[in-house]
Write a protein that holds these residues in place. Structure first.
Motif, mmCIF file in Angstrom:
data_model
loop_
_atom_site.group_PDB
_atom_site.id
_atom_site.type_symbol
_atom_site.label_atom_id
_atom_site.label_comp_id
_atom_site.label_asym_id
_atom_site.label_seq_id
_atom_site.Cartn_x
_atom_site.Cartn_y
_atom_site.Cartn_z
ATOM 1 N N ALA A 55 0.873 -1.366 -0.008
ATOM 2 C CA ALA A 55 0.000 -0.150 -0.016
ATOM 3 C C ALA A 55 0.997 1.226 0.006
ATOM 4 C CB ALA A 55 -0.881 -0.020 1.138
ATOM 5 N N LEU A 57 2.394 2.933 2.711
ATOM 6 C CA LEU A 57 2.629 3.896 3.825
ATOM 7 C C LEU A 57 3.689 4.079 4.577
ATOM 8 C CD1 LEU A 57 -0.885 3.888 4.037
ATOM 9 C CD2 LEU A 57 -0.377 3.553 6.448
ATOM 10 N N PRO A 296 9.281 -9.651 2.852
ATOM 11 C CA PRO A 296 10.673 -10.312 3.326
ATOM 12 C C PRO A 296 10.831 -9.684 4.731
ATOM 13 C CG PRO A 296 11.154 -8.400 1.885
ATOM 14 C CD PRO A 296 9.673 -8.315 2.094
ATOM 15 N N LEU A 320 13.463 -5.817 4.257
ATOM 16 C CA LEU A 320 12.818 -4.689 4.420
ATOM 17 C C LEU A 320 11.436 -4.875 5.127
ATOM 18 C CD1 LEU A 320 13.600 -2.830 1.210
ATOM 19 C CD2 LEU A 320 14.812 -2.567 3.369
HETATM 20 C C1 LIG Z 1 0.209 -6.650 1.133
HETATM 21 C C2 LIG Z 1 1.453 -5.714 1.786
HETATM 22 C C3 LIG Z 1 1.536 -4.420 1.967
HETATM 23 C C4 LIG Z 1 2.415 -3.756 2.317
HETATM 24 N N1 LIG Z 1 2.267 -2.322 2.653
HETATM 25 C C5 LIG Z 1 3.595 -1.749 2.955
HETATM 26 C C6 LIG Z 1 3.329 -0.187 3.276
HETATM 27 O O1 LIG Z 1 2.227 0.168 3.541
HETATM 28 N N2 LIG Z 1 4.314 0.393 3.754
HETATM 29 C C7 LIG Z 1 5.876 -0.126 3.651
HETATM 30 O O2 LIG Z 1 6.551 0.428 3.996
HETATM 31 N N3 LIG Z 1 5.925 -1.346 3.148
HETATM 32 C C8 LIG Z 1 4.740 -2.298 3.038
HETATM 33 N N4 LIG Z 1 4.760 -3.402 2.466
HETATM 34 C C9 LIG Z 1 6.403 -4.106 2.779
HETATM 35 C C10 LIG Z 1 7.132 -3.630 1.436
HETATM 36 O O3 LIG Z 1 6.361 -3.960 0.250
HETATM 37 C C11 LIG Z 1 8.393 -4.273 1.386
HETATM 38 O O4 LIG Z 1 9.147 -4.026 2.279
HETATM 39 C C12 LIG Z 1 9.236 -4.102 0.135
HETATM 40 O O5 LIG Z 1 8.483 -3.962 -0.982
HETATM 41 C C13 LIG Z 1 10.416 -5.121 -0.216
HETATM 42 O O6 LIG Z 1 11.053 -4.873 -1.294
HETATM 43 P P1 LIG Z 1 12.062 -5.665 -1.696
HETATM 44 O O7 LIG Z 1 12.768 -4.962 -2.996
HETATM 45 O O8 LIG Z 1 12.988 -6.101 -1.002
HETATM 46 O O9 LIG Z 1 11.532 -7.162 -2.418
HETATM 47 P P2 LIG Z 1 10.365 -7.424 -3.807
HETATM 48 O O10 LIG Z 1 9.207 -6.236 -3.698
HETATM 49 O O11 LIG Z 1 10.003 -8.740 -3.411
HETATM 50 O O12 LIG Z 1 11.234 -7.026 -4.768
HETATM 51 C C14 LIG Z 1 12.110 -8.210 -5.224
HETATM 52 C C15 LIG Z 1 12.272 -8.176 -6.826
HETATM 53 O O13 LIG Z 1 13.313 -9.131 -7.258
HETATM 54 C C16 LIG Z 1 12.681 -10.048 -8.362
HETATM 55 N N5 LIG Z 1 13.517 -11.228 -8.359
HETATM 56 C C17 LIG Z 1 13.754 -12.135 -7.444
HETATM 57 N N6 LIG Z 1 14.350 -13.169 -7.635
HETATM 58 C C18 LIG Z 1 14.952 -12.822 -9.053
HETATM 59 C C19 LIG Z 1 15.407 -13.759 -10.066
HETATM 60 N N7 LIG Z 1 16.096 -14.978 -9.746
HETATM 61 N N8 LIG Z 1 15.271 -13.167 -11.334
HETATM 62 C C20 LIG Z 1 14.927 -12.030 -11.828
HETATM 63 N N9 LIG Z 1 14.048 -11.205 -10.594
HETATM 64 C C21 LIG Z 1 14.210 -11.529 -9.652
HETATM 65 C C22 LIG Z 1 11.309 -10.206 -7.798
HETATM 66 O O14 LIG Z 1 10.685 -10.553 -9.016
HETATM 67 C C23 LIG Z 1 10.857 -8.854 -7.666
HETATM 68 O O15 LIG Z 1 10.582 -7.793 -8.815
HETATM 69 C C24 LIG Z 1 3.859 -4.271 2.239
HETATM 70 C C25 LIG Z 1 3.894 -5.679 1.628
HETATM 71 C C26 LIG Z 1 2.684 -6.203 1.396
HETATM 72 C C27 LIG Z 1 3.093 -7.694 0.895
#
Ligand SMILES: Cc1cc2nc3c(=O)[nH]c(=O)nc-3n(C[C@H](O)[C@H](O)[C@H](O)COP(=O)(O)OP(=O)(O)OC[C@H]3O[C@@H](n4cnc5c(N)ncnc54)[C@H](O)[C@@H]3O)c2cc1C
Length: 365
Positions: A55, A57, A296, A320
Motif C-alpha cells: 500500500a 504507507l 521479506p 525490508l
Molecule cells: C500486502 C502488503 C502491504 C505492504 N504495505 C506496506 C506499506 O504500507 N508500507 C511499507 O513501507 N511497506 C509495505 N509492505 C512491505 C514492502 O512491500 C516491502 O518491504 C518491500 O516491497 C520489499 O522490497 P524488496 O525489493 O526487498 O522485495 P520485492 O518487492 O519482493 O522485490 C524483489 C524483486 O526481485 C525480483 N526477483 C527475485 N528473484 C529474481 C530472479 N532470480 N530473477 C529476476 N528477478 C528476481 C522479484 O521478481 C521482484 O521484482 C507491504 C507488503 C505487502 C505484501
C-alpha cells in the motif's frame, strides 16, 4: 539536479549488477546512478512481489503502543528528499506526503496523547491532538484523534515502473529470471552471461530463499492481503486504525498471515479487512479487488546488508519487512556508500550478525 543523467550505449562491462528491482533494487539503483556508476539490473516482473502488492504507507509513529519507529529521525527527513528527487529525475509522480489521522478509542487514549504531544520526542511528528470529531462523516471518531505529520504514501508500483523506465533508457535492464548457475564469482570481478562487473547485489525479497548463495539468511516470508475499494466520498487524509485507507488508490490493508503461504487471496482475509474497515469508516464503499503479496521480514525486524562471508563481491540487501518504503532510501544510501568504500554498514543491519545462522560454508575469519 541530485542525480546525474548519463546516456549509455549497450555495454557488456558494468560497475554493478543488481538482481531484483523492487523497493530495495530500485532505491539502490538510484543511489549508484547518483554515484555515476554503470549498472545492469536483472528483474523478472512479478505482480505479487511485495513492492507491487504494498500500500506504500510511511508513518513515523507505529505499533501497538504507538511509539516512534526505529531511526525515525534519520529515515523520515531523508525519505522525503529521496523520493522527491527520484520524481524529478524520472519525471513521474508517485510520492504523496500527507497527514495521517488515527481516531482515539477512549478519553483515556485522548489524555495520553495530550501528554505525549508535549514530549520533545514526538514534537516533529504530531500535527494535532483533536478532542472533537475532526473527521465527522468520514471516520468514527467520537473521542477525536491524533494527526501525524511526516507521513504519507508512496505509489510503490508507479515508483518501480518509473525507475524501470529510467534504467531502460539510461542504463541496462534484463527483463528476465536471473539464473544463479550462470554466475561466475572471481576475486577481481564477477561474470554473468556476457556481462562482467565488480560486484553483484542481490535484492530479491523473499525469492532470496530460492537461491543458493543467500538462502541461509533467515528471511521470514510474511503474507499480506489488501482490498481496493471505491467510494464517491473525497478523502485527502490517510486513515489508520486497525486498517489503513489510502486516498486515490483506495487500498485498504493489510493483513499479517505468517502461517499462510498460499499464492492466492483468501476469504478470511477479506472478512477481516472488511470488518476492520467497517469499524473505522462511516462512508459507503464498494470492494473492487483483493490482492496478496509476501513481505521479506527478519527475526530482529531490521534490514540485512553486506557481503557473502565467502564471496565478498556478492552482496545482500534485503529484509525490508513491513516498512520498505521508509527503510529502502536510507539503507540503500548506506549500502552504496559502503560498496564505494565511502562509509560503513551500521552494526544493527550488518549481515555479520547472521553469519553463523545455519550457514554451512567455511567462513574466513
Ligand atoms: C500486502 C502488503 C502491504 C505492504 N504495505 C506496506 C506499506 O504500507 N508500507 C511499507 O513501507 N511497506 C509495505 N509492505 C512491505 C514492502 O512491500 C516491502 O518491504 C518491500 O516491497 C520489499 O522490497 P524488496 O525489493 O526487498 O522485495 P520485492 O518487492 O519482493 O522485490 C524483489 C524483486 O526481485 C525480483 N526477483 C527475485 N528473484 C529474481 C530472479 N532470480 N530473477 C529476476 N528477478 C528476481 C522479484 O521478481 C521482484 O521484482 C507491504 C507488503 C505487502 C505484501
Amino acid at each position: 539536479m541530485f542525480f546525474k543523467v548519463r546516456d549509455l550505449n549497450s555495454k557488456t562491462s558494468v560497475d554493478y549488477i543488481i538482481v531484483g528491482q523492487g523497493l530495495a533494487g530500485s532505491c539502490l539503483a538510484l543511489q549508484l546512478i547518483k554515484e555515476n556508476k554503470r549498472i545492469l539490473v536483472i528483474d523478472q516482473f512479478d505482480e505479487h512481489s511485495a513492492t507491487q502488492a504494498a500500500a506504500g504507507l510511511f508513518n513515523p509513529v507505529t505499533g501497538r503502543v504507538m511509539s516512534k519507529t526505529w531511526k525515525a529521525d534519520t529515515l523520515f527527513p531523508y525519505l522525503h528528499d529521496f523520493y522527491r528527487e527520484a520524481e524529478a529525475l524520472t519525471g513521474s509522480k508517485f510520492f504523496h506526503s500527507m497527514p495521517l489521522y488515527r481516531p482515539f478509542l477512549s478519553i483515556e487514549e485522548q489524555n495520553e496523547w495530550m501528554g505525549k504531544s508535549a514530549q520533545q520526542d514526538f514534537k516533529d511528528y504530531i500535527a494535532s491532538v483533536d478532542t472533537h470529531e475532526a473527521h465527522a462523516g468520514l471516520v468514527k471518531n467520537p473521542f477525536g484523534g491524533l494527526t501525524l505529520r511526516q507521513a504519507g504514501w508512496l505509489d510503490t508500483a508507479a515508483f518501480s515502473q518509473a525507475v524501470r523506465q529510467y534504467i531502460l533508457k539510461h542504463e541496462l535492464l534484463l527483463n528476465d529470471t536471473f539464473d544463479e548457475d550462470l554466475l561466475v564469482l572471481k576475486d577481481e570481478e564477477i561474470q554473468y552471461r556476457n556481462y562482467s562487473a565488480h560486484k553483484i547485489i542481490f535484492c530479491q525479497g523473499v525469492k532470496a530463499l530460492t537461491g543458493k548463495l543467500f538462502s541461509w539468511i533467515p528471511i521470514r516470508p510474511l503474507k499480506g492481503e489488501t482490498l481496493t475499494i471505491q467510494t464517491d466520498v473525497k478523502i485527502d487524509t490517510l486513515y489508520n486504525r486497525g486498517v489503513f485507507v489510502v486516498p486515490e488508490t483506495g487500498k485498504v490493508g493489510a493483513t499479517y498471515q505468517p502461517n499462510d503461504q498460499q499464492p492466492t487471496v483468501t476469504e478470511a482475509a477479506r472478512n477481516e479487512l472488511k470488518s476492520k474497515l467497517d469499524e473505522l469508516v462511516c462512508f459507503p464503499y464498494r470492494i473492487i479487488t483483493q490482492s496478496w503479496g509476501i513481505r521479506p521480514t527478519t527475526p530482529d525486524r531490521r534490514p540485512i546488508l553486506g557481503p557473502h562471508p565467502e564471496h565478498p563481491n556478492a552482496i545482500f540487501f534485503n529484509g525490508l519487512g513491513t516498512k520498505g518504503v521508509s527503510l529502502a532510501p536510507y539503507f540503500s544510501k548506506v549500502l552504496a556508500a559502503w560498496i564505494e568504500n565511502k562509509g560503513a554498514i551500521n552494526k544493527e543491519v550488518d549481515i555479520e550478525r547472521y553469519k553463523h545462522y545455519n550457514y554451512g560454508g567455511n567462513i574466513p575469519r
